[in-house]
Design a protein around this motif. Structure first.
Motif, mmCIF file in Angstrom:
data_model
loop_
_atom_site.group_PDB
_atom_site.id
_atom_site.type_symbol
_atom_site.label_atom_id
_atom_site.label_comp_id
_atom_site.label_asym_id
_atom_site.label_seq_id
_atom_site.Cartn_x
_atom_site.Cartn_y
_atom_site.Cartn_z
ATOM 1 N N LEU A 173 -26.613 -9.860 0.591
ATOM 2 C CA LEU A 173 -26.230 -11.448 -0.372
ATOM 3 C C LEU A 173 -25.773 -12.821 0.102
ATOM 4 N N GLY A 174 -26.851 -13.334 1.101
ATOM 5 C CA GLY A 174 -26.740 -14.424 1.424
ATOM 6 C C GLY A 174 -27.751 -15.136 1.523
ATOM 7 N N ASP A 175 -28.217 -16.162 2.341
ATOM 8 C CA ASP A 175 -29.178 -17.755 1.470
ATOM 9 C C ASP A 175 -30.373 -17.524 2.549
ATOM 10 N N ASP A 176 -30.445 -16.446 3.832
ATOM 11 C CA ASP A 176 -31.512 -16.745 4.707
ATOM 12 C C ASP A 176 -32.722 -16.285 3.433
ATOM 13 N N ASP A 177 -33.680 -16.941 4.061
ATOM 14 C CA ASP A 177 -35.107 -16.090 3.437
ATOM 15 C C ASP A 177 -35.736 -14.546 3.237
ATOM 16 N N GLU A 178 -35.556 -14.658 4.171
ATOM 17 C CA GLU A 178 -36.104 -12.901 4.246
ATOM 18 C C GLU A 178 -34.646 -12.220 3.708
ATOM 19 N N PHE A 207 -27.715 -6.566 7.230
ATOM 20 C CA PHE A 207 -26.070 -6.737 8.074
ATOM 21 C C PHE A 207 -26.510 -8.372 8.766
ATOM 22 N N ARG A 208 -27.251 -9.187 8.634
ATOM 23 C CA ARG A 208 -27.859 -9.675 10.079
ATOM 24 C C ARG A 208 -29.194 -10.837 9.605
ATOM 25 N N THR A 242 -33.353 -7.945 16.767
ATOM 26 C CA THR A 242 -34.314 -7.850 17.807
ATOM 27 C C THR A 242 -35.084 -6.346 17.262
ATOM 28 N N LEU A 243 -36.728 -6.594 18.183
ATOM 29 C CA LEU A 243 -37.134 -4.842 18.132
ATOM 30 C C LEU A 243 -35.937 -3.730 19.106
#
Length: 192
Positions: free
Chosen positions: A114-119, A33-34, A40-41
């Motif tokens: 479904l975002g565009d971030d590499d992860e 979701f983020r 963060t841990l």
């Protein structure tokens, strides 16, 4: 992520009261979701009800935790452990039983990536490689890649239904009853 997303994931071991499963469930939610940079841990620890130091004990770093979450190999091993002529029923029973026993879905986390971030891209690529392509390699006949993608879609749909109707009929039905209704459509795609 420092570009080192190819590190081997931490070895999966039974929870045995260590909080590992709770950490993985919380991490799956967080990374789905983020964006990676916002996770963060401490946040994962709070969601899991454990200390951040316990996460470090089990996974060493946020990157290793992410790589464990992004690994669909163990799910594929469970899901594809049946002969082709009974695979549809096995897929449904495995998903439903796992959700009820582990309070989590083996596959659904990819839907939220479904975002565009590499992860998030990495999560989708691993799903495609470890679930869809592996399934396609097992199938025979024409349109194997298409059929594998449609089967993956049906499995994700089953996970979504179980999440959406947490107190509905699907929750009260037996895994076998659900398989009786849902598995034939999947089996038709398997058989081609």
């Amino acid at each position: 992520m420092n570009g080192r997303t190819t590190d081997a994931p931490a070895t999966a071991v039974p929870d045995a009261g260590t909080g590992r499963d709770a950490i993985l469930r919380a991490a799956r939610r967080a990374f789905a979701f983020r964006p990676y940079a916002e996770v963060t841990l401490r946040g994962i620890a709070a969601d899991a009800g454990v200390s951040a130091s316990l996460i470090v004990k089990h996974f060493s770093t946020k990157e290793r935790l992410f790589n464990t979450v992004a690994d669909f190999g163990p799910a594929a091993d469970l899901l594809l452990a049946a002969p082709l002529d009974t695979l549809g029923r096995h897929l449904v029973l495995t998903l439903v039983r796992n959700r009820r026993e582990q309070q989590g879905d083996l596959l659904l986390r990819v839907v939220f990536s479904l975002g565009d971030d590499d992860e998030r891209t990495l999560l989708r690529e691993r799903f495609d490689q470890q679930i869809t392509r592996r399934l396609a390699a097992l199938l025979t006949g024409r349109d194997r890649a298409l059929r594998a993608e449609l089967i993956a879609g049906q499995l994700l749909g089953l996970g979504a239904v179980q999440s959406l109707y947490r107190t509905g009929a699907v929750t009260h039905a037996t895994p076998e009853g659900i398989a009786d209704l849902y598995a034939p459509a999947i089996q038709r795609l398997i058989d081609g």
